[in-house]
Design an enzyme around this catalytic site. Structure first.
Site, PDB file in Angstrom:
ATOM      1  N   CYS A  77       0.101   1.221   1.231  1.00  0.00           N
ATOM      2  CA  CYS A  77      -0.244   1.307  -0.197  1.00  0.00           C
ATOM      3  C   CYS A  77      -1.408   0.428  -0.657  1.00  0.00           C
ATOM      4  O   CYS A  77      -2.437   0.920  -1.104  1.00  0.00           O
ATOM      5  CB  CYS A  77       0.961   0.941  -1.038  1.00  0.00           C
ATOM      6  N   HIS A 133      -0.146  -2.049  -7.847  1.00  0.00           N
ATOM      7  CA  HIS A 133       0.010  -2.624  -6.497  1.00  0.00           C
ATOM      8  C   HIS A 133      -1.258  -3.287  -5.949  1.00  0.00           C
ATOM      9  O   HIS A 133      -1.518  -3.258  -4.746  1.00  0.00           O
ATOM     10  CB  HIS A 133       0.533  -1.577  -5.492  1.00  0.00           C
TER      11      HIS A 133
END
Ligand SMILES: *[C@@H]1O[C@H](CO)[C@@H](O)[C@H](O)[C@H]1NC(C)=O
Ligand SMILES: *[C@@H]1O[C@H](CO)[C@@H](O)[C@H](O)[C@H]1NC(C)=O
Ligand SMILES: *[C@@H]1O[C@H](CO)[C@@H](O)[C@H](O)[C@H]1NC(C)=O
Ligand SMILES: *[C@@H]1O[C@H](CO)[C@@H](O)[C@H](O)[C@H]1NC(C)=O
Ligand SMILES: *[C@@H]1O[C@H](CO)[C@@H](O)[C@H](O)[C@H]1NC(C)=O
Ligand SMILES: *[C@@H]1O[C@H](CO)[C@@H](O)[C@H](O)[C@H]1NC(C)=O
Length: 523
Positions: A77, A133
Site C-alpha cells: 500500500c 496511508h
C-alpha cells in the site's frame, strides 16, 4: 453557457494532442481528472481478465477506454501511494521498506511535492476521498496539507468498514495498553457519526456530492482511493447474494466487496455524466498492488501475490477512460510499459498541460502513449531495492520485517544479490534476495490445483523474459549470465542513489487512549 467553452476546449484539446495541449491558458480549461485507486485488488478479479466476479462497470469503462496491460504498481500500500503522490521511486523517499504502520512517526517526506500540489497550482480543485496511508504523526503530513483542498476518509492502512476504527498493529511492536481508535475524518475533524455506514457507500456518496457542488469554471482532480477491497472482509449481505455458490468464505465475501465497488464506480460515472462533466474528464482506474490470496484476492495466472516482487504482487489492473481519447484508440489495449510513478508527470504535464521544471521525478509522462498510441518513453522499471533483510515468515507464509532491525545501521556500500530487489529492463526481469512466496495460486472455486515450487535453499537470483513468460515459469538466470550481469549493473546504478530506508520504531505516544480514542497526530 459553459457548454460551448467546454466543447471548444475539447476540440482544441483533441487537435492539440499531437503537440501539447495548453487549452487552460485560454478561456477554456484542462480536463478534469478522476483517479480511482482500488486497494488489494487482484489481477484476476476484474471481469475482463476472466474473473467469475462480475464487474460490469469496470468492464464497460475499460472496453471504451485504453486497457493498460503492461502496467506495474508496487507490491504493498504505502509504496504505491508514495510513488503516485510524489512521482518518485521509494529508494528516493526512504520508504523502500514496508508500509508506514499506524504507530510509526513517519510520512511521505515533506519536501516532496505531491501531484495534488502541482494540480492545485494549475488551478485545479483538489479532493481526496478514502484511504491516505502516507503518514499522520504530525499535522503537516495530513492530506489537507499535502495539496488537497478537501479530504474525507481515513489516515491508516486498514480498519473496520462500518465502525471506521482500528486497533494497534505493527510486527514486533508491543501494543499492550493500546486502545482501538476511530480513524475517520471530514477535512481534519474526526467524524463519529458514520458508524454503521459501509465505507464504499459513504465514499461514493461523497464523491458524487463533490461533483454536484463543483464550480464548473474550474477543473477538478478527484482522488478516490477506496477502502475496498482490502481486508477485513466485510460487505452488506445483499452484495454476497449472487456469490452464494462460492464455497470459499473469503472469496465469497470478497466477491461481494468487488461488486459493491463496481456499483460505486457506476454511480460516480453516472453522476459525472448527468452533470455534463464527463466529456472533459479523464478517468484512471488502478489497483494499488496485487490481491492478497489469504483475504479473498487472486492474481491467477500470475506468480505470487501482494507483498512479493513476483508478478502477482506488482503487475497491476489498470485502464484509462476518456472521451478525449481519439475514437481510433478507444477500446484498445496498450502493451506499453507504464508504472505507477508515471501518473504524476502524466497528469501534471500530459493531461493538465503544466510544467515539471525543478522536480526530481522517476516517472515519465506517458500521456502520448495512452492518448496517441506512441511508444512509451519508459524502458525500465525499478521495482524496488530494500536493503533491510526479511528474516521472518508469519503463519501465512508472508514475510515480515525484523522488528529489531536498527534502521540507522550501516548499509552495504555496494549492491549485492542477497539484497531484496527487482528490476525490469525491456522484456527482462531480475529478482534478487528473497522476493516473497513464489507459488501460483488459482482462484479457490476454479478447480485448478495450486503450484508450489520447491524452494532451493540459498538461491537468490532469478531471471525471466516477461514478454515470453509473463507468469515466470522459466528461470533463465543460469542460461543468460550476460543478462544477469547487465541487470545487476542497473541495480547497482540505482543503489548508488538510494536514500537509506527510514523505518522508525513504533511510538507509544501514538496510543489513541491518549487522544480521546482517536488515531491522530502525536507530534
Ligand atoms: C489558446 O492558447 C494557445 C497557447 O497560449 C494560443 O496559441 C492560442 O491562440 C489560444 N487560442 C485561443 C482560441 O485563444
Ligand atoms: C508488553 O508490554 C506489557 C506492559 O506494557 C508487558 O506486561 C508485556 O510483557 C510486554 N510484552 C512483551 C511481549 O514484551
Ligand atoms: C456527520 O456530521 C457532520 C458534521 O456535523 C455532518 O456534516 C454530516 O452530514 C453528518 N453525516 C452523517 C452521515 O450523519
Ligand atoms: C448507487 O446508487 C444507488 C441508487 O442511488 C444506491 O441505492 C446504491 O446504494 C449506490 N451504491 C453505492 C455502492 O454507492
Ligand atoms: C550483502 O548485503 C547484505 C544485506 O542484505 C549484507 O548483510 C552483506 O554484508 C553484503 N555482502 C557483502 C559482501 O557486501
Ligand atoms: C507459499 O504459500 C502457500 C500458500 O499459503 C503455501 O502453501 C506454501 O507452503 C508457501 N511456500 C513456502 C515456501 O513457504
Amino acid at each position: 453557457m459553459m457548454e460551448s467553452h467546454r466543447s471548444s476546449c475539447l476540440l482544441t484539446f483533441v487537435l492539440a494532442l499531437s503537440t501539447v495541449s495548453h487549452c487552460h491558458q485560454n478561456a477554456t480549461k484542462p480536463p478534469n481528472i478522476i483517479f480511482i485507486l482500488a486497494d488489494d485488488y487482484g489481477f484476476h478479479d476484474v471481469g475482463y481478465h476472466g474473473s467469475a466476479i462480475k464487474t460490469p462497470w469496470l468492464d464497460k469503462l475499460a472496453a471504451e477506454g485504453v486497457k493498460l496491460e503492461n502496467y506495474y504498481v508496487q507490491p504493498i500500500c504505502t509504496p504505491t501511494r508514495s510513488q503516485l503522490m510524489s512521482g518518485r521511486y521509494q529508494i528516493h523517499t526512504g520508504l523502500e521498506h514496508w508500509i508506514i504502520w499506524d504507530v510509526q512517526p513517519n510520512c511521505l517526506p515533506l519536501e516532496d511535492v505531491t501531484v495534488a500540489d502541482k494540480l492545485k497550482e494549475l488551478g485545479y480543485a483538489t479532493h481526496a476521498v478514502g484511504k491516505w496511508h502516507l503518514g499522520f504523526y504530525k499535522k503537516d503530513c495530513w492530506p489537507t496539507r499535502r495539496g488537497f483542498d478537501t479530504f474525507f476518509g481515513y489516515y491508516t492502512g486498514s480498519e473496520d468498514y462500518f465502525t471506521h476504527s482500528r486497533g494497534c498493529g505493527m510486527p514486533g511492536f508491543n501494543c499492550s495498553g493500546f486502545k482501538s481508535g476511530l480513524d475517520f475524518r471530514d477535512q481534519e475533524l474526526p467524524m463519529h457519526n458514520y458508524t454503521g455506514s459501509y465505507s464504499t457507500h459513504v465514499f461514493a456518496q461523497r464523491a458524487q456530492q463533490i461533483l454536484e457542488n463543483h464550480n464548473p469554471k474550474e477543473p477538478f482532480f478527484l482522488y478516490l482511493p477506496f477502502q475496498a477491497v482490502h481486508s477485513p472482509l466485510q460487505v452488506p449481505e445483499k452484495y454476497i447474494e449472487p456469490y452464494k455458490h462460492i464455497a470459499d468464505k473469503h472469496r465469497r465475501i470478497y466477491s461481494g466487496m468487488v461488486a459493491c465497488m463496481d456499483e460505486a464506480i457506476g454511480n460516480i460515472t453516472q453522476t459525472a455524466t448527468q452533470l455534463g462533466l464527463w466529456d472533459n474528464t479523464v478517468l484512471i482506474f488502478s489497483t494499488d498492488n496485487g490481491g492478497q490470496i489469504h483475504k479473498g484476492g487472486n492474481n491467477w495466472p500470475l506468480r505470487g501475490w501482494k507483498t512479493s516482487l513476483w508478478e502477482g504482487g506488482i503487475h497491476g489492473v489498470g485502464f484509462v477512460h476518456s472521451p478525449l481519447i481519439p475514437k481510433s484508440l478507444q477500446g484498445t489495449s496498450s502493451k506499453e510499459m507504464i508504472h505507477v510513478s508515471d501518473w504524476f508527470p502524466t497528469l501534471v504535464a500530459g493531461v493538465a498541460g503544466g510544467h515539471l521544471e525543478g522536480l526530481k521525478l522517476d516517472g515519465f509522462n506517458v500521456w502520448q502513449t495512452i492518448s496517441q498510441g506512441k511508444a512509451s518513453p519508459r524502458k525500465e522499471i525499478l521495482h524496488n531495492i530494500d536493503p533491510i533483510p526479511y528474516p521472518r515468515l508469519d503463519q501465512h507464509g508472508d514475510f515480515y520485517p525484523d522488528p529489531y532491525f536498527s534502521y540507522h545501521s550501516n548499509l552495504p556500500s555496494s549492491f549485492n544479490t542477497t539484497i531484496r530487489a527487482a528490476i525490469r529492463v525491456g522484456d527482462w526481469k531480475l529478482l534478487t534476495g528473497d522476493p516473497g512466496n513464489s507459488s501460483w495460486i488459482p482462484p479457490p472455486d476454479s478447480g485448478i490445483i495450486p503450484i508450489h515450487p520447491v524452494e532451493q535453499k540459498g538461491k537468490h537470483v532469478w531471471l525471466f523474459n516477461i514478454q515470453e513468460d509473463p507468469n515466470e515459469y522459466h528461470d533463465l538466470s543460469e542460461a543468460r549470465p550476460d543478462k544477469v550481469k547487465e541487470l545487476v549493473g542497473r541495480l547497482q546504478y540505482y543503489y548508488n542513489s538510494l536514500v537509506p530506508p527510514f523505518y522508525p520504531p513504533g511510538d507509544p505516544r501514538a496510543n489513541p487512549a491518549l487522544h480521546g480514542d482517536i488515531w491522530t497526530n502525536w507530534e
